[in-house]
Design a protein around this motif. Structure first.
Motif, PDB file in Angstrom:
ATOM      1  N   ALA A 206      29.893  12.339  -7.178  1.00  0.00           N
ATOM      2  CA  ALA A 206      29.100  11.284  -7.820  1.00  0.00           C
ATOM      3  C   ALA A 206      28.554  10.316  -6.777  1.00  0.00           C
ATOM      4  CB  ALA A 206      29.958  10.540  -8.838  1.00  0.00           C
ATOM      5  N   SER A 207      29.361   9.967  -5.806  1.00  0.00           N
ATOM      6  CA  SER A 207      28.934   9.053  -4.766  1.00  0.00           C
ATOM      7  C   SER A 207      27.908   9.692  -3.838  1.00  0.00           C
ATOM      8  CB  SER A 207      30.141   8.575  -3.954  1.00  0.00           C
ATOM      9  OG  SER A 207      31.048   7.871  -4.780  1.00  0.00           O
ATOM     10  N   LEU A 208      28.085  10.983  -3.566  1.00  0.00           N
ATOM     11  CA  LEU A 208      27.121  11.696  -2.736  1.00  0.00           C
ATOM     12  C   LEU A 208      25.750  11.749  -3.419  1.00  0.00           C
ATOM     13  CD1 LEU A 208      26.602  13.340  -0.156  1.00  0.00           C
ATOM     14  CD2 LEU A 208      27.304  15.384  -1.426  1.00  0.00           C
ATOM     15  N   LEU A 209      25.745  12.016  -4.727  1.00  0.00           N
ATOM     16  CA  LEU A 209      24.490  12.038  -5.478  1.00  0.00           C
ATOM     17  C   LEU A 209      23.841  10.659  -5.493  1.00  0.00           C
ATOM     18  CD1 LEU A 209      25.496  14.309  -8.497  1.00  0.00           C
ATOM     19  CD2 LEU A 209      24.024  14.905  -6.563  1.00  0.00           C
ATOM     20  N   GLU A 210      24.667   9.635  -5.624  1.00  0.00           N
ATOM     21  CA  GLU A 210      24.159   8.269  -5.582  1.00  0.00           C
ATOM     22  C   GLU A 210      23.457   8.008  -4.253  1.00  0.00           C
ATOM     23  OE1 GLU A 210      23.816   4.482  -7.485  1.00  0.00           O
ATOM     24  OE2 GLU A 210      24.793   6.279  -8.234  1.00  0.00           O
ATOM     25  N   GLU A 211      24.083   8.473  -3.194  1.00  0.00           N
ATOM     26  CA  GLU A 211      23.513   8.290  -1.863  1.00  0.00           C
ATOM     27  C   GLU A 211      22.203   9.060  -1.725  1.00  0.00           C
ATOM     28  OE1 GLU A 211      24.292   6.342   1.903  1.00  0.00           O
ATOM     29  OE2 GLU A 211      25.397   6.324   0.023  1.00  0.00           O
ATOM     30  N   MET A 212      22.184  10.284  -2.203  1.00  0.00           N
ATOM     31  CA  MET A 212      20.970  11.100  -2.138  1.00  0.00           C
ATOM     32  C   MET A 212      19.825  10.457  -2.904  1.00  0.00           C
ATOM     33  SD  MET A 212      22.303  15.015  -2.689  1.00  0.00           S
ATOM     34  CE  MET A 212      23.147  15.946  -1.416  1.00  0.00           C
ATOM     35  N   ALA A 213      20.127   9.915  -4.067  1.00  0.00           N
ATOM     36  CA  ALA A 213      19.091   9.360  -4.929  1.00  0.00           C
ATOM     37  C   ALA A 213      18.539   8.051  -4.398  1.00  0.00           C
ATOM     38  CB  ALA A 213      19.644   9.159  -6.339  1.00  0.00           C
ATOM     39  N   GLU A 214      19.384   7.246  -3.770  1.00  0.00           N
ATOM     40  CA  GLU A 214      19.001   5.888  -3.415  1.00  0.00           C
ATOM     41  C   GLU A 214      18.515   5.715  -1.983  1.00  0.00           C
ATOM     42  OE1 GLU A 214      18.842   3.405  -5.459  1.00  0.00           O
ATOM     43  OE2 GLU A 214      19.690   4.430  -7.199  1.00  0.00           O
ATOM     44  N   ARG A 215      18.975   6.560  -1.065  1.00  0.00           N
ATOM     45  CA  ARG A 215      18.705   6.302   0.358  1.00  0.00           C
ATOM     46  C   ARG A 215      17.221   6.449   0.689  1.00  0.00           C
ATOM     47  NH1 ARG A 215      21.554   6.124   5.229  1.00  0.00           N
ATOM     48  NH2 ARG A 215      23.504   6.485   4.134  1.00  0.00           N
ATOM     49  N   TYR A 216      16.563   7.508   0.166  1.00  0.00           N
ATOM     50  CA  TYR A 216      15.153   7.745   0.486  1.00  0.00           C
ATOM     51  C   TYR A 216      14.357   7.829  -0.808  1.00  0.00           C
ATOM     52  CZ  TYR A 216      17.157   8.995   5.000  1.00  0.00           C
ATOM     53  OH  TYR A 216      17.848   8.962   6.184  1.00  0.00           O
ATOM     54  N   PRO A 217      13.624   6.778  -1.170  1.00  0.00           N
ATOM     55  CA  PRO A 217      12.926   6.748  -2.451  1.00  0.00           C
ATOM     56  C   PRO A 217      11.809   7.780  -2.572  1.00  0.00           C
ATOM     57  CG  PRO A 217      12.313   4.850  -1.098  1.00  0.00           C
ATOM     58  CD  PRO A 217      13.460   5.513  -0.413  1.00  0.00           C
ATOM     59  N   ASP A 218      11.323   8.312  -1.436  1.00  0.00           N
ATOM     60  CA  ASP A 218      10.238   9.300  -1.507  1.00  0.00           C
ATOM     61  C   ASP A 218      10.763  10.724  -1.612  1.00  0.00           C
ATOM     62  OD1 ASP A 218      11.279   9.450   1.083  1.00  0.00           O
ATOM     63  OD2 ASP A 218       9.346  10.009   1.952  1.00  0.00           O
ATOM     64  N   ARG A 219      12.075  10.893  -1.599  1.00  0.00           N
ATOM     65  CA  ARG A 219      12.662  12.240  -1.603  1.00  0.00           C
ATOM     66  C   ARG A 219      12.954  12.722  -3.019  1.00  0.00           C
ATOM     67  NH1 ARG A 219      17.934  13.321   1.867  1.00  0.00           N
ATOM     68  NH2 ARG A 219      16.372  13.573   3.516  1.00  0.00           N
ATOM     69  N   ILE A 220      12.589  13.967  -3.276  1.00  0.00           N
ATOM     70  CA  ILE A 220      12.977  14.657  -4.511  1.00  0.00           C
ATOM     71  C   ILE A 220      14.091  15.629  -4.162  1.00  0.00           C
ATOM     72  CG2 ILE A 220      12.192  16.019  -6.466  1.00  0.00           C
ATOM     73  CD1 ILE A 220      10.730  13.358  -6.184  1.00  0.00           C
ATOM     74  N   VAL A 221      15.193  15.576  -4.881  1.00  0.00           N
ATOM     75  CA  VAL A 221      16.323  16.477  -4.633  1.00  0.00           C
ATOM     76  C   VAL A 221      16.393  17.474  -5.779  1.00  0.00           C
ATOM     77  CG1 VAL A 221      18.763  16.656  -4.070  1.00  0.00           C
ATOM     78  CG2 VAL A 221      17.521  14.549  -3.536  1.00  0.00           C
ATOM     79  N   ILE A 222      16.224  18.744  -5.455  1.00  0.00           N
ATOM     80  CA  ILE A 222      16.222  19.812  -6.462  1.00  0.00           C
ATOM     81  C   ILE A 222      17.498  20.629  -6.297  1.00  0.00           C
ATOM     82  CG2 ILE A 222      15.045  21.886  -7.284  1.00  0.00           C
ATOM     83  CD1 ILE A 222      12.443  20.653  -6.305  1.00  0.00           C
ATOM     84  N   PHE A 223      18.230  20.779  -7.390  1.00  0.00           N
ATOM     85  CA  PHE A 223      19.485  21.518  -7.384  1.00  0.00           C
ATOM     86  C   PHE A 223      19.309  22.861  -8.096  1.00  0.00           C
ATOM     87  CE2 PHE A 223      20.476  17.073  -7.023  1.00  0.00           C
ATOM     88  CZ  PHE A 223      21.541  17.011  -6.156  1.00  0.00           C
TER      89      PHE A 223
END
Length: 294
Positions: A206-223
């Motif tokens: 959950a914390s890793l996803l939080e970091e992924m989502a918040e650190r770079y606002p221009d990034r799309i993370v596809i799982f």
């Protein structure tokens, strides 16, 4: 109206399941998760994310001959189909009227059963979004039981998501992969773990996803996630996604399986349905080609 638009309209017309509305960040009805979750460091996950240090070469010629979206072929039929799919996803990331979506840049691609085309869809969607001028993409192989991306991309298995969650001293930057596709990075599934489901459902994840989502606002993370009705990993992951792309293989997936799978992700506020390997007017349509059943 093309096949993706029809499928999306069909999904919107399905009976809605009861789910809690996304709370407003200004007047939350429940405690704001951003304030009660510990940081990734507090959860024991090292996420110092300098630029990915490992460069890998994707065989673009092989992918092109297999019918995938290619950066140098922006007007192909498959490229146009994925433009239709990515536009509402990106619109949600940019912000839409009404209730805000929490972490809309976290997008999970899944299906009810195996061999419906979720990995094919996830990779094509990532390639398509990488063509955007103002977006970067991180494609995560979250199908930790049966990873597909190494085979599709011709890459050897290596450390990835599960290793970061298991080894609290391993920085995310050490397992991120830069590719020869501009603005596309990869995160592999990593070393198989007996506790894979628990790791994906853990506070560290959950914390890793939080970091992924918040650190770079221009990034799309596809799982690229596991099928919903085969393992429990996808259901655990779905609870933390902002958007879900649900892949259905035409003339293959049972309606009962579709309904059951959709019921497991009812809590996600935004879901889109993609009809894969469908045929129209005697011609192959969206999703036909190498990788369509992965």
């Amino acid at each position: 109206m093309n096949l993706i638009e029809k499928a999306a309209q069909h999904l919107e017309g399905l009976p809605k399941t009861d789910s809690a509305p996304v709370p407003s960040t200004s007047t939350p009805s429940t405690p704001d998760l951003l304030t009660v979750w510990p940081s990734a460091a507090q959860a024991g996950v090292v996420t110092s994310e300098a630029p990915a240090s490992i460069q890998v070469e994707i065989d673009l010629q092989k992918l092109s001959s297999a019918g995938f979206v290619m950066p140098d072929a922006p007007r192909s039929m498959i490229a146009e189909e994925f433009r239709v799919l990515k536009r509402p996803l990106l619109a949600n990331v940019a912000g839409r009227p009404g209730a805000p979506i929490r972490h809309p840049n976290l997008i999970m691609v899944t299906s009810a059963m195996p061999k419906e085309g979720k990995s094919f869809t996830a990779l094509n969607l990532a390639m398509s979004i990488a063509m955007e001028l103002e977006r970067t993409v991180l494609l995560v192989d979250a199908d930790v039981a049966q990873p597909s991306l190494p085979t599709l991309l011709g890459l050897a298995p290596r450390k990835g998501l599960l290793d970061v969650l298991e080894d609290k001293s391993l920085p995310l930057s050490e397992v991120l992969l830069r590719t020869n596709v501009d603005k596309l990075n990869l995160l592999m599934a990593g070393t198989p773990q007996a506790r894979a489901t628990e790791l994906l459902a853990s506070q560290a994840m959950a914390s890793l996803l939080e970091e992924m989502a918040e650190r770079y606002p221009d990034r799309i993370v596809i799982f690229d996630s596991p099928p919903l009705l085969v393992t429990t990993e996808a259901r655990a992951l779905a609870t933390q996604m902002g958007q879900i792309v649900f892949v259905v293989r035409a003339e293959h997936t049972l309606q009962s399986a579709v309904k059951e799978a959709l019921g497991t992700i009812a809590a996600c506020p935004v879901k889109y349905m993609v009809l894969n390997q469908s045929r129209s007017l005697g011609q192959t349509a969206y999703g036909y080609g190498y990788g369509y059943d992965r």
